[in-house]
Design a protein around this motif. Structure first.
Motif, short mmCIF file in Angstrom:
data_model
loop_
_atom_site.label_atom_id
_atom_site.label_comp_id
_atom_site.label_asym_id
_atom_site.label_seq_id
_atom_site.Cartn_x
_atom_site.Cartn_y
_atom_site.Cartn_z
N ARG A 258 0.84 -1.20 0.00
CA ARG A 258 0.00 0.00 0.00
C ARG A 258 0.88 1.25 0.00
O ARG A 258 0.57 2.24 -0.67
CB ARG A 258 -0.91 0.00 1.24
CG ARG A 258 -1.98 -1.07 1.20
CD ARG A 258 -2.76 -1.13 2.52
NE ARG A 258 -1.92 -1.62 3.62
CZ ARG A 258 -2.36 -1.85 4.86
NH1 ARG A 258 -3.64 -1.62 5.17
NH2 ARG A 258 -1.55 -2.32 5.79
N ALA B 26 2.27 1.86 -3.49
CA ALA B 26 1.24 2.45 -4.34
C ALA B 26 1.05 3.92 -3.99
O ALA B 26 0.90 4.77 -4.88
CB ALA B 26 -0.08 1.69 -4.16
N ALA B 27 1.08 4.24 -2.71
CA ALA B 27 0.92 5.64 -2.29
C ALA B 27 2.09 6.49 -2.79
O ALA B 27 1.90 7.63 -3.23
CB ALA B 27 0.81 5.72 -0.77
N ALA C 261 1.50 7.31 -6.30
CA ALA C 261 0.44 8.32 -6.42
C ALA C 261 0.98 9.71 -6.11
O ALA C 261 0.54 10.71 -6.70
CB ALA C 261 -0.72 7.98 -5.48
N LEU C 262 1.94 9.81 -5.22
CA LEU C 262 2.53 11.11 -4.87
C LEU C 262 3.47 11.63 -5.95
O LEU C 262 3.96 12.75 -5.87
CB LEU C 262 3.30 11.00 -3.54
CG LEU C 262 2.46 10.75 -2.29
CD1 LEU C 262 3.35 10.53 -1.07
CD2 LEU C 262 1.48 11.90 -2.03
N ARG D 219 -0.20 -3.95 -6.37
CA ARG D 219 -1.18 -4.06 -7.46
C ARG D 219 -2.60 -3.96 -6.93
O ARG D 219 -3.46 -3.31 -7.53
CB ARG D 219 -0.98 -5.37 -8.22
CG ARG D 219 0.28 -5.35 -9.07
CD ARG D 219 0.47 -6.64 -9.84
NE ARG D 219 1.54 -6.47 -10.81
CZ ARG D 219 2.33 -7.44 -11.23
NH1 ARG D 219 2.17 -8.69 -10.77
NH2 ARG D 219 3.28 -7.21 -12.11
N ALA E 226 -3.58 -2.48 -4.19
CA ALA E 226 -3.84 -1.11 -3.72
C ALA E 226 -4.07 -0.17 -4.89
O ALA E 226 -4.96 0.70 -4.84
CB ALA E 226 -2.67 -0.62 -2.87
N LEU E 227 -3.30 -0.35 -5.97
CA LEU E 227 -3.47 0.50 -7.15
C LEU E 227 -4.83 0.27 -7.79
O LEU E 227 -5.51 1.21 -8.19
CB LEU E 227 -2.35 0.24 -8.16
CG LEU E 227 -0.95 0.71 -7.73
CD1 LEU E 227 0.11 0.15 -8.68
CD2 LEU E 227 -0.88 2.23 -7.67
N ALA F 219 -7.53 1.79 -5.51
CA ALA F 219 -7.56 3.25 -5.56
C ALA F 219 -8.07 3.75 -6.91
O ALA F 219 -8.74 4.78 -6.99
CB ALA F 219 -6.17 3.82 -5.26
N ALA F 220 -7.75 3.01 -7.98
CA ALA F 220 -8.10 3.47 -9.33
C ALA F 220 -9.61 3.58 -9.52
O ALA F 220 -10.08 4.32 -10.39
CB ALA F 220 -7.50 2.51 -10.37
N ARG F 221 -10.38 2.86 -8.69
CA ARG F 221 -11.85 2.95 -8.81
C ARG F 221 -12.37 4.36 -8.59
O ARG F 221 -13.46 4.71 -9.03
CB ARG F 221 -12.51 2.01 -7.79
CG ARG F 221 -12.24 0.54 -8.03
CD ARG F 221 -12.81 -0.31 -6.92
NE ARG F 221 -12.18 0.00 -5.63
CZ ARG F 221 -12.60 -0.48 -4.46
NH1 ARG F 221 -13.65 -1.28 -4.41
NH2 ARG F 221 -11.98 -0.17 -3.35
N TYR F 222 -11.58 5.17 -7.87
CA TYR F 222 -12.02 6.54 -7.58
C TYR F 222 -11.72 7.50 -8.74
O TYR F 222 -12.04 8.68 -8.66
CB TYR F 222 -11.33 7.06 -6.31
CG TYR F 222 -11.68 6.29 -5.06
CD1 TYR F 222 -12.72 6.71 -4.24
CD2 TYR F 222 -10.96 5.15 -4.69
CE1 TYR F 222 -13.05 6.01 -3.08
CE2 TYR F 222 -11.28 4.45 -3.54
CZ TYR F 222 -12.31 4.89 -2.74
OH TYR F 222 -12.63 4.20 -1.60
N GLY F 223 -11.08 7.01 -9.77
CA GLY F 223 -10.60 7.90 -10.82
C GLY F 223 -11.70 8.37 -11.78
O GLY F 223 -12.80 7.89 -11.78
N ARG G 278 -2.57 14.65 -5.42
CA ARG G 278 -1.66 13.51 -5.29
C ARG G 278 -1.76 12.89 -3.90
O ARG G 278 -1.73 11.67 -3.74
CB ARG G 278 -0.22 13.95 -5.58
CG ARG G 278 0.02 14.33 -7.02
CD ARG G 278 1.42 14.92 -7.22
NE ARG G 278 1.56 16.22 -6.55
CZ ARG G 278 2.65 16.99 -6.63
NH1 ARG G 278 3.71 16.58 -7.31
NH2 ARG G 278 2.68 18.16 -6.03
N ALA H 133 -2.86 9.17 -2.79
CA ALA H 133 -1.98 8.37 -1.93
C ALA H 133 -2.75 7.84 -0.72
O ALA H 133 -2.57 6.69 -0.31
CB ALA H 133 -0.78 9.20 -1.49
N ALA I 176 -4.70 4.93 -1.75
CA ALA I 176 -3.82 3.77 -1.95
C ALA I 176 -3.45 3.13 -0.62
O ALA I 176 -3.27 1.91 -0.52
CB ALA I 176 -2.56 4.20 -2.71
N LEU J 227 -4.18 9.03 -9.79
CA LEU J 227 -4.65 7.63 -9.77
C LEU J 227 -4.40 6.96 -11.11
O LEU J 227 -3.97 5.80 -11.17
CB LEU J 227 -6.14 7.58 -9.43
CG LEU J 227 -6.50 7.96 -7.99
CD1 LEU J 227 -8.01 8.13 -7.84
CD2 LEU J 227 -5.98 6.92 -7.00
N ALA K 249 -0.62 6.33 -11.45
CA ALA K 249 -0.14 5.24 -10.60
C ALA K 249 -0.66 3.88 -11.08
O ALA K 249 0.03 2.86 -10.98
CB ALA K 249 -0.56 5.48 -9.15
#
Lengths: 358, 358
Positions: free
Chosen positions: A222, A225-226, A229-230, A348, A350-351, A354-358, B222, B226, B229, B351, B354
């Protein structure tokens, strides 16, 4: 498989860097295992004699085709020897006595031959020359580049990152306040501004043009992945690898990490004279009670070297430098290969989550 | 549009919570703008008289159909009044004099009527009752739930998060060390273990069964990406909103945030008696030089209230509590609506970027 420019350059399959852990944590076996799993292993060689640097690098090269990093402290102008070493000798005496060994009678400041270490690093066959505690002299950076090495420096603030970029590094490691072991920065006061990874990394990414590696408090997928994202190009992790089978630290240190809570670490100068994060124990508590008795690096480091070696033999955590970051609650007993597999899968997951929020 | 259980329950379009900022930062206009943009606005009401809580909540309800949070400090057993207030009065005297106003001659400890504040919060029509500095009494949590409010408590460690879950909260806000303003935790020593967001959030997520909100050092999209994630259900942000048009803080405070570097903040007890992160100024420097002259909360808070109000009038940053988190280098002058739009776009971009590594 996506690769950013840093990963392309280093032929990494995964944006995972095993942090250098000067002092024996990062064995050649660990470096090889990480490389074989598609990450970047690192060797911290600052406490190794030049011939040992060469021997360890040879072992890694013979055991793996993957690239690896070698990390060296930038040379410090050592402060003058202490005028009166008495208080410092008083500080460590009860610790030596508690382990049943003879306390030192003098303070030794001799560390290692920096230029000889540099030569071995340049000849090591490593793909990355990384450094901490400052900016490498220009001729060292120049020669590393000529050898085709990628040069990385370590920053704990935006200003340090900008100074490293100006000095010509290919990438910056941004070390947040959560990180275990030594603060790798070189600003005026390493403990006055402890900037957390979540805040530091995006500010550094916005401030420099070179790739940024995130470090500090990242212990599972996690966190990797964070970091991505940063805006980081990779995550560097130390504590997570300290509890692996391959880690060359005393079993008592591994167990201390697995038993500790995230609130159990603190910064201390008691072991080396430079601020570093470790799990609270007797030496740290004594250092907090008697800060005026601690010497600067490298004198304090020399003063506690035999103590730490004996504590390791005796598996006594009270006198070991139990370096660990604040993410230690997520550390696991695994082989380095198993850890890499977990990290990749967790990253993977976590990515994807998180990608669901995109 | 993906919504996790917390977002579903609160009908949020985006996993973004504007942090409560007791003291006037979080105006009804800000709360409305965040709600209209699909996030959750919060009002920190601990320094408001009960009738003011009601008036502000009414204004938000009339201006927006979105839900919102009200945040109240858990009641503290106030320490006994200082036996000798002399040193504390000496501490603030030169500050008052520098602003040309009369220094206080006594220390007042009277704050607000907690039970009356609670009644107004319960009647506020807010969708969330969040709290800090401890655990709300059982009857308060119970009554908030009966009103259909979602209850959130704030933790700075895994142990605090577990205690909040045991007390029946619906979600935990995990506040990392980077956060600006007051440390919201309630452990034995709020400053001994400052755990960074990158390390704290995944450890809390792994330790509790309720949704976790990440806070501390998150200032742009970002950071929100994160936080997701790391396993958080939303990100709570304060500093990013302090420089918006709607923020009810002095212009001198906004400008100080925009001018500061990530290394310029520190924890201080000098303004309120409780540790809080702000940009270094004269009051903080004096507090570091004379820590023994500072009183506990709420006495120190009462002692500096008039000082801070006058400093705001005079736009003098030397005597303002310049609360800010370590992410302040990414703060921007925008309207709250514009900020929300930027945050959402940046989060999506981060997102997507990443996710390529998955």
């Amino acid at each position: 498989m996506y690769r950013n420019s840093l990963m392309e350059r280093l032929a990494l399959d995964h944006p995972i860097i095993q942090a250098p852990m000067a002092g024996g944590g990062d064995t050649p076996e660990m470096v090889m295992a990480v490389g074989k799993a598609g990450g970047l292993g690192s060797m911290g060689v600052s406490y190794l004699q030049p011939d040992r640097i060469s021997a360890n690098a040879t072992r890694v090269r013979e055991g793996s085709n993957a690239g690896f990093a070698v990390n060296l402290f930038a040379p410090l102008d050592p402060p003058p020897p202490p005028a009166d070493p008495g208080p410092a000798l008083d500080f460590v005496r009860p610790h030596y006595q508690a382990l049943g060994i003879t306390p030192p009678g003098t303070v030794n400041g001799a560390e290692f031959d920096f230029e000889a270490q540099v030569e071995q690093v340049l000849d090591s066959g490593a793909s990355v020359f990384s450094f901490a505690f400052g900016i490498m002299p220009e001729h060292v950076i120049e020669r590393a580049r000529q050898r085709g090495m990628l040069v990385m420096g370590t920053a704990t603030s935006v200003a340090e990152a900008q100074a490293l970029e100006a000095a010509g590094v290919d990438a910056v490691i941004a070390q947040g306040a959560e990180a275990g072991g030594h603060r790798a920065g070189f600003g005026a006061d390493l403990t006055r501004a402890m900037v957390g990874t979540m805040a530091l990394v995006p500010q550094v990414v916005s401030a420099v043009g070179v790739p940024v590696v995130a470090s500090g408090g990242i212990t599972d997928g996690r966190g990797i992945a964070a970091a991505l994202a940063l805006g980081a190009s990779a995550a560097q992790m130390g504590t997570a690898f300290l509890t692996t089978t391959e880690a060359g630290i005393p079993e008592a240190h591994k167990q201390a990490i697995l038993d500790a809570k995230e609130t159990d670490t603190t910064l201390t100068r008691a072991f080396s004279g430079r601020p570093a994060r470790g799990i609270r124990n007797r030496v740290i508590a004594d250092g907090e009670a008697m800060p005026d008795r601690l010497l600067d690096f490298p004198y304090q480091n020399a003063l506690t070297r035999t103590l730490r070696a004996e504590a390791a033999k005796q598996q006594n955590p009270d006198f070991l430098s139990l370096w660990a970051g604040q993410g230690l609650g997520l550390a696991r007993r695994l082989s380095a290969a198993e850890l890499m597999q977990h990290l990749i899968e967790e990253m993977r997951a976590a990515l994807a989550s998180a990608a669901r929020y995109g």
